[in-house]
Structure formats: C-alpha cells, structure tokens
Design a protein around this motif. Structure first.
Motif, short mmCIF file in Angstrom:
data_model
loop_
_atom_site.label_atom_id
_atom_site.label_comp_id
_atom_site.label_asym_id
_atom_site.label_seq_id
_atom_site.Cartn_x
_atom_site.Cartn_y
_atom_site.Cartn_z
N ASP A 1 0.85 -1.20 0.00
CA ASP A 1 0.00 0.00 0.00
C ASP A 1 0.88 1.25 0.00
O ASP A 1 0.61 2.22 -0.70
CB ASP A 1 -0.90 -0.03 1.24
CG ASP A 1 -1.75 1.23 1.35
OD1 ASP A 1 -2.43 1.57 0.36
OD2 ASP A 1 -1.75 1.88 2.42
N GLY A 2 1.96 1.21 0.78
CA GLY A 2 2.85 2.37 0.85
C GLY A 2 3.66 2.57 -0.41
O GLY A 2 3.71 3.66 -0.98
N GLU B 1 -0.97 13.86 1.90
CA GLU B 1 -2.40 13.76 2.28
C GLU B 1 -3.30 14.10 1.11
O GLU B 1 -4.42 13.62 1.00
CB GLU B 1 -2.69 14.70 3.46
CG GLU B 1 -2.28 14.15 4.80
CD GLU B 1 -3.20 13.03 5.28
OE1 GLU B 1 -4.42 13.17 5.16
OE2 GLU B 1 -2.69 12.01 5.78
N ARG B 2 -2.80 14.96 0.22
CA ARG B 2 -3.60 15.36 -0.94
C ARG B 2 -3.43 14.43 -2.12
O ARG B 2 -3.88 14.71 -3.22
CB ARG B 2 -3.26 16.79 -1.33
CG ARG B 2 -3.74 17.76 -0.25
CD ARG B 2 -3.58 19.19 -0.65
NE ARG B 2 -4.27 20.06 0.31
CZ ARG B 2 -4.14 21.37 0.34
NH1 ARG B 2 -3.37 21.98 -0.54
NH2 ARG B 2 -4.80 22.07 1.24
N GLY B 3 -2.70 13.34 -1.90
CA GLY B 3 -2.67 12.30 -2.92
C GLY B 3 -1.39 12.22 -3.74
O GLY B 3 -1.29 11.38 -4.64
N VAL B 4 -0.40 13.08 -3.45
CA VAL B 4 0.88 12.94 -4.14
C VAL B 4 1.47 11.58 -3.77
O VAL B 4 1.37 11.14 -2.64
CB VAL B 4 1.83 14.09 -3.75
CG1 VAL B 4 3.26 13.78 -4.12
CG2 VAL B 4 1.37 15.38 -4.42
N SER B 5 2.09 10.93 -4.74
CA SER B 5 2.54 9.56 -4.54
C SER B 5 4.06 9.45 -4.57
O SER B 5 4.73 10.24 -5.23
CB SER B 5 1.93 8.68 -5.64
OG SER B 5 2.57 7.44 -5.68
N VAL B 6 4.59 8.46 -3.85
CA VAL B 6 6.03 8.17 -3.92
C VAL B 6 6.37 7.39 -5.19
O VAL B 6 7.54 7.10 -5.44
CB VAL B 6 6.53 7.35 -2.71
CG1 VAL B 6 6.43 8.15 -1.43
CG2 VAL B 6 5.80 6.02 -2.60
N ARG B 7 5.34 7.02 -5.96
CA ARG B 7 5.61 6.13 -7.09
C ARG B 7 6.20 6.85 -8.28
O ARG B 7 6.51 6.25 -9.30
CB ARG B 7 4.32 5.38 -7.47
CG ARG B 7 3.88 4.53 -6.28
CD ARG B 7 2.48 3.97 -6.38
NE ARG B 7 1.98 3.72 -5.02
CZ ARG B 7 0.86 3.09 -4.74
NH1 ARG B 7 0.10 2.64 -5.72
NH2 ARG B 7 0.49 2.91 -3.48
N GLY B 8 6.35 8.18 -8.10
CA GLY B 8 7.06 9.03 -9.07
C GLY B 8 6.53 8.90 -10.47
O GLY B 8 7.23 8.83 -11.43
N GLY C 1 8.45 14.38 -11.22
CA GLY C 1 9.65 13.64 -10.84
C GLY C 1 9.54 13.06 -9.45
O GLY C 1 8.51 13.22 -8.78
N PRO C 2 10.60 12.37 -9.01
CA PRO C 2 10.60 11.73 -7.70
C PRO C 2 10.26 12.73 -6.58
O PRO C 2 10.70 13.88 -6.61
CB PRO C 2 12.02 11.21 -7.55
CG PRO C 2 12.50 11.01 -8.95
CD PRO C 2 11.86 12.11 -9.74
N LEU C 3 9.49 12.26 -5.60
CA LEU C 3 8.99 13.15 -4.55
C LEU C 3 10.13 13.81 -3.76
O LEU C 3 10.02 14.99 -3.39
CB LEU C 3 8.07 12.35 -3.62
CG LEU C 3 7.38 13.12 -2.52
CD1 LEU C 3 6.62 14.33 -3.05
CD2 LEU C 3 6.43 12.21 -1.74
#
Lengths: 278, 278
Positions: free
Chosen positions: A70-71, B271-278, B192-194
């Motif tokens: 999930d993360g 929290e607003r939905g930005v993802s680490v999945r880049g 790009g990457p977070l």
C-alpha cells in the motif's frame, strides 16, 4: 526502541546502505523503482511488524506485506519481512538467538501458512516453478492454494522446508538464521556509520553464497558469476565496487535476497545495542 | 496510509531530498550528524504522531519528541514535529486546510503548553533569548516554566504567539500555515521523484524568507545573505547549488527551520494524494 521499531529502522538502514550493487540504495535509484518507495514500504510495514510482537507470525507477515505494498505501490521488501517477522517475534519473547527463532518457526501452524500464501496476493513476487508434483502449492496461486495446504496439514515451517533448495530465506527459516546472525556479528564488530556497515555486510553476504533471487530471474550461471565478482571485490576500492554496481544495473540483475539477509542482520545488530549514532 | 504514517513518511522524504544546502540529505552527512539518525528519529516519532490523530496536541508533540530523541540520540526533527502535530490532527479531523489547522491551534490549552515546555527536556533545541520581561517563559527552562504558564493561563497558541517575531514555525501556527500550504501546492504541481520535489520546495522556501534558525545561531545578516544566495540560485544548475551547500556546511550554517517547513509541506502533499511512485 521496541522490536517493531528496530525492524522498521532496519528496513530503512538497509536501503540507505551504499554501495549495494544491483539494488536501490542511498546513491542509486533504479529506472522504475525509487528510494522513496522503500521509505514508504518501511512505513507501511510497521503495523504488521508490531503485530509480529505478540500475534501469529503468518498474519503479521501478511499485514506487513499489505502495508508495504500500500505504501510503496510494489514489492519493495517482501523477503525482508519474511525474515524480520519471526525475528521480531523471537526478540519480543526475549530470546533473539538461533534457538529462540527456531522455536518461533517450529510453532507455526497451517493458519500461518495460509496467511503466507495470501500475502502473495498483495505484491508481485518472483518465484521459481514449484518442484514436480506440488503444483497445487505454487506460491503464485495465492489463496487458491489454501485447500491444498489444509489437505496436507502443512504449517508455515513445512512450506518453507519445500523451498530450501531454491530460496536462501527459506534456508534461514529452517536452519536458525545462521547467515543473518553471522552478518549481525560482523555489523556489531564494525565501525563507522551503520548504513556503511550494512553495505559492507551486503557485499560479504553476496560473496559468501550466490543470491537465489538472481538464480530465479537469471539462472545459476549468472548468480555464480555475481558471487565470484563480489568475492573478488572484498578488498576493492569504492570505484571498482561502483563499476560492478553499474554493470549489474545495466544487466537488470538485482541480488534481492542478499538485501533481505542484510536487513535482517541490521535488525539483530540493533536489538543487540548497535547504535545509529555512529 | 493514515495521517501518522504520512507524517512519518514526510520526515523520511524530507531528509532524503537532495540537495538541501546546509542540511543532512540523501547525499550528505554532517560531521556529527548522520542520515541514519534522521531515519531513527522518524521511526521513534511515530507513536507521538499517532497520538496526534486523536489526543491532545501538546502531549502528542512531547511523545513524538521523546521518541525522536530516543531513536536518534539528538534533536533531528523537533521543529518538523511542531508543525506536523497540529497538521496530523487537522487531517485526522477531516479538514487539512488553513481553517482546519487554525481550529486545532485555537483549541489548544494550558495543558498543551505545559507538554510543549516538557518537550524541551528531551532534546537540545536552539532558542533565542526571550523578550525582556518574560524570562519566566524561556523555553530553555523546560518544565520549570510550567508554574509561570499556569499563573498566566497561557495556551500553546498563546506561547506560539510570543515567538512569532523570531520563529517562522510559530508564525505558521498563528497564521494558518500559509508557507506550508503554498509549498505543498508547488510539490503537488511538480514532477519527478517526490524527494527531488521536496528539495526544490526547500530551495524556494529558503529564497522566500530568511531562515529563523540561522538568525538564532548566526544573526540576521548571515540569514539574509543565505536567503539572497538561495534566491540567486533559483535557476542555477546542480553544481552551483552544491557549491552553496559546501559553503554552508563549512561555515556551520544549518537552515533547519526551512527543512521543518519542507517536511510539513511534504505531509500536506501526501495527504492530498501525491505519490512516492514518481
């Protein structure tokens, strides 16, 4: 820190350790896999690691894998969690030793095995073809394999026993985690920042035996070549190791099982008092 | 992920973001402060961040700081946690907005202020001399200041109000976290990457206003010089930014408050939905 906190920190220190040829580390992302995903996988796994402190190992593992996926959105630390879950339980019971973790392994049930199979539904995991005659227990079947598990009365220990010939993590489960405890002792005896010691432990583990994930993905010939090259680099300088890392990345070779063992070894070292304070 | 999980992840992404001149980041340790200590500080803070989801903000902050210090052995993320605690609470109440977090701030009590002062006993925090006449409320006094707080009936909001002239984090508390929400919007809009976006947000925040920790430690002249240099580097290449970073490290200048704001902005973006999945 609690065992679960140490386990989460071990996941983070493992990915920070550089150079870890072929893997994401503090200095390297892969094209489709970023450092941040490992951070998020570790954060997501925490609840499952806490469950491992006092609940069934199988359920705790499944919860940890679900949270990790999930993360991170992918399989960042499935194998690490497979090693960490029984180790956290052993630590929480006050006996983090080969004997203590073997007691945890021997106490696993069919229900633990069922949860282990369900965990495969949360993340894509590279698994070799099952041995002839046990297709029904192919891990890729996920929960569909549960009736076959029940019919045969297989515990999670039994399931791991079926994989010792092709999975170094399963061998750790069955043999009292010998490589993990040895690597932990090297980390304890080491000096300098903990992530550097983790990277050094990774290289030693890679030289010690061939990586079974590399076997699954590229065959034993490639795995042996990687092992021999790691062996030849034991006293090499940073540039030579970096060249090795570049080569592995270019060829898409990821010694992931060796990273799993490294994370588990960092956990044991942290539990034994090794500090991040350098 | 829960707000507490996002907050822990924000601490990790913040420290991973590079280059963040003057601060520890994925590519840089300081002589006496290592990357791993920030990892351990984030892991240690998790319980307090969870407490912020449904308990008093002051106690949650103290718990988070105590866990951070236990993990890292030092003050790695005190200011980050001061911003994250009310933001986690606002998110958990379902209104992560300037209005929502202002409601949380306005609901703080004298008990929250007491816990805030106790938090200073867990970690060494750089604090300027208090304004004349309020020595009794010097944060460096820790729990010894509690009688003075009670006598004056000061809530945690009131205490922050006393610091708005010398602490950018206190200004966020009193003004609805304007810089945090603006930086979060930039991170959301970025690509790009977070962790790269976090580093870019850091540089913009550093150019926008001078860092109040740099003022406390080196005076306003140095803080203005750092701000102007950051402003001149907005379109610079990586080498120029790295040169700036080297210079700050050499001079022992650490724009820590800007890192606090960055971590808080990453939290809001997650929290607003930005993802680490880049």
């Amino acid at each position: 820190m609690t065992p679960a906190e140490h386990a989460e920190l071990a996941l983070l220190v493992e990915v920070a350790g550089t150079p870890k040829p072929g893997n994401v580390d503090r200095e390297r992302d892969l094209a489709d896999l970023h450092f941040e995903q490992f951070l998020a996988g570790a954060v997501g796994a925490r609840d499952g690691l806490e469950a491992a402190e006092d609940g069934p190992v199988g359920d705790a593992f499944e919860t940890a894998v679900a949270g990790m996926a999930d993360g991170s959105g992918t399989n960042t630390q499935f194998g690490c969690l497979l090693l960490l879950t029984p180790l956290v339980r052993a630590a929480s019971r006050g006996d983090l030793s080969p004997e203590g973790v073997t007691e945890v392994v021997e106490a696993t049930t069919v229900a633990d095995a069922e949860a282990f199979y369900r965990a495969f539904e949360h993340a894509e995991v590279a698994v070799p073809d099952p041995p002839e005659g046990i297709d029904a227990l192919d891990a890729r079947r996920g929960a569909a394999a549960i009736p076959a598990l029940r019919e045969r009365g297989l515990t999670l220990e039994d399931v791991m026993d079926l994989s010792t010939d092709h999975d170094a993590n399963a061998r750790e489960w069955l043999q009292g985690f010998p490589r993990v405890f040895r690597a932990a002792a090297r980390i304890e005896a080491g000096r300098g920042p903990l992530a550097d010691r983790a990277a050094s432990a990774f290289l030693t583990l890679l030289a010690e035996e061939f990586d079974t994930l590399v076997v699954t993905e590229h065959g034993e010939g490639v795995a042996r070549e990687v092992q021999e090259r790691a062996l030849s680099l034991q006293r090499a300088d940073a540039d030579e190791v970096r060249e090795f890392a570049d080569d592995l990345v270019e060829r898409g070779i990821n010694p992931g099982t060796t990273a799993d063992l490294t994370a588990a070894a960092v956990f044991v070292a942290l539990e034994r008092g090794v500090s991040v304070r350098g």
